[in-house]
Design a protein around this motif. Structure first.
Motif, mmCIF file in Angstrom:
data_model
loop_
_atom_site.group_PDB
_atom_site.id
_atom_site.type_symbol
_atom_site.label_atom_id
_atom_site.label_comp_id
_atom_site.label_asym_id
_atom_site.label_seq_id
_atom_site.Cartn_x
_atom_site.Cartn_y
_atom_site.Cartn_z
ATOM 1 N N LYS A 45 -84.335 27.958 -37.110
ATOM 2 C CA LYS A 45 -84.948 27.809 -35.781
ATOM 3 C C LYS A 45 -85.331 29.189 -35.256
ATOM 4 N N THR A 46 -86.507 29.282 -34.657
ATOM 5 C CA THR A 46 -86.939 30.569 -34.104
ATOM 6 C C THR A 46 -85.870 31.130 -33.180
ATOM 7 N N ASN A 69 -93.211 17.635 -28.307
ATOM 8 C CA ASN A 69 -91.997 18.359 -27.931
ATOM 9 C C ASN A 69 -92.275 19.488 -26.976
ATOM 10 N N SER A 70 -91.303 19.727 -26.125
ATOM 11 C CA SER A 70 -91.272 20.938 -25.310
ATOM 12 C C SER A 70 -89.827 21.406 -25.265
ATOM 13 N N MET A 71 -89.380 21.955 -26.383
ATOM 14 C CA MET A 71 -87.967 22.312 -26.544
ATOM 15 C C MET A 71 -87.579 23.507 -25.679
ATOM 16 N N GLY A 72 -88.487 24.498 -25.595
ATOM 17 C CA GLY A 72 -88.180 25.682 -24.799
ATOM 18 C C GLY A 72 -87.279 26.678 -25.517
ATOM 19 N N PRO A 74 -84.585 26.477 -27.606
ATOM 20 C CA PRO A 74 -83.125 26.457 -27.706
ATOM 21 C C PRO A 74 -82.736 27.045 -29.061
ATOM 22 N N CYS A 131 -95.248 30.024 -30.054
ATOM 23 C CA CYS A 131 -94.449 29.046 -29.303
ATOM 24 C C CYS A 131 -95.160 28.649 -28.016
ATOM 25 N N PRO A 132 -95.521 27.360 -27.865
ATOM 26 C CA PRO A 132 -96.284 26.941 -26.686
ATOM 27 C C PRO A 132 -95.437 26.464 -25.517
HETATM 28 C C1 DHB Z 1 -90.521 25.949 -29.611
HETATM 29 C C2 DHB Z 1 -91.673 25.311 -29.989
HETATM 30 C C3 DHB Z 1 -92.513 25.906 -30.883
HETATM 31 O O1 DHB Z 1 -93.650 25.296 -31.301
HETATM 32 C C4 DHB Z 1 -92.197 27.140 -31.390
HETATM 33 O O2 DHB Z 1 -93.025 27.724 -32.257
HETATM 34 C C5 DHB Z 1 -91.048 27.793 -31.017
HETATM 35 C C6 DHB Z 1 -90.214 27.188 -30.120
HETATM 36 C C7 DHB Z 1 -89.644 25.327 -28.652
HETATM 37 O O3 DHB Z 1 -90.120 24.704 -27.719
HETATM 38 O O4 DHB Z 1 -88.420 25.485 -28.808
#
Ligand code: DHB
Length: 311
Positions: A45-46, A69-72, A74, A131-132
């Protein structure tokens, strides 16, 4: 002997399929599951410098033709992933893994990359320029000036193999401009594509994810033509030393085949992995091998990049 093995930056992988960053890669348990599946490797995960809780839930929704998704962002913070990867280098010394990262600011990105540079990490680093989903933070890769600045600063000190995760582009002039910038740098790979940013999915009269009033990155079937276009556009434009990782809309072996035909040396699975679990790797690999067998291809190099045009 038919094989789906591949190489990126001189490292060999038994299979050209792996997870896409964001899916099945937040915790060590998830990463272990991908590592022990038919996937050739994994990407984490980034990571940011500090651990982050991300956006409020629900923040990921599978939908009939894909996902939103809009994880942000995490994540458990860079040290969590880096320490795990350093441990793995001892027990899995014949395999190579990917570390994904990006800072919340330019300064933080440099701190992260300097940590990786100064560590004993021997794998591949993926700098996420796409990351959007972090409110108030535009995607770096849609700002060509910022992209060139970050890459020129990074390559002043970073000497390990590095690639970038890109958002989809939608205009030939943007493919030209982006490729001209990437060709100035010793990138190992570009990964096309991240989600199509800021779509909106509605169920009855209501959005399906909480953050940003329902706007989120779109993955899955919706995005395959865009993903293939980006893989092939960069395959046509980039120095041959910059390899392509294809990501987006991979549900079947046929989809993976098309990414490779467009030039991808590695293919990532996101939405389908989220829907199906790590069994997807074995299924898609078998489907890809069946296509190769039927066509008489023994390795992915036999057809990679060899897309046919009409005249
Ligand atoms: C998230 C979404 C992405 O597309 C990305 O490249 C990095 C993070 C996210 O919302 O966590």
């Amino acid at each position: 002997m038919l094989s789906t093995q591949t190489q990126i930056a001189g490292f060999s992988f038994d299979n050209c399929l792996m997870n896409a960053a964001g899916v099945a890669c937040m915790t060590i348990e998830e990463l272990e599951e991908v590592k022990n599946s038919a996937a050739g490797t994994f990407v984490t995960k980034t990571a940011t410098l500090q651990a982050r809780a991300g956006n409020p839930e629900p923040r990921y929704q599978d939908v009939p033709l894909g996902s939103i998704n809009s994880m942000g962002l995490p994540n458990h913070g860079l040290d969590y992933y880096l320490e795990y990867l350093l441990d793995l280098q001892k027990t899995e010394s014949n395999r190579t893994f990917f570390l994904s990262l990006v800072g919340l600011s330019l300064e933080e990105t440099h701190i992260l990359l300097k940590k990786v540079q100064d560590s004993n990490f021997k794998g591949l680093t993926e700098l996420n320029l796409s990351c959007p989903n972090v409110p108030g933070k535009p995607q770096i890769a849609y700002d060509f000036e910022a992209t060139e600045k970050i890459l020129s600063e990074v390559f002043a000190y970073f000497t390990k193999p590095l690639g970038i995760k890109l958002p989809p582009y939608f205009d030939m002039a943007h493919f030209d401009q982006a490729a001209a910038i990437f060709n100035k740098f010793p990138l190992s790979f570009v990964n096309c594509v991240n989600s199509i940013g800021n779509g909106l999915y509605i169920d009855d009269e209501t959005v399906v994810i909480r953050p940003k009033n329902g706007f989120g990155g779109i993955g899955g079937e919706y995005i395959k033509p865009t993903a293939l276009a980006n893989v092939h556009a960069f395959y046509q434009r980039l120095n041959p030393t910059i390899q392509i990782i294809g990501t987006g809309g991979v549900l079947t072996g046929r989809d993976a085949f098309e990414h490779i035909l467009c030039g991808a040396s590695m293919v990532q699975v996101g939405t389908t992995l989220h829907k199906e679990g790590v069994g997807a790797f074995e299924r898609i690999t078998e489907e890809l091998k069946a296509i190769m067998l039927e066509k008489g291809y023994e390795s992915i190099e036999d057809f990679r990049g060899k897309l046919n045009y009409l005249d």
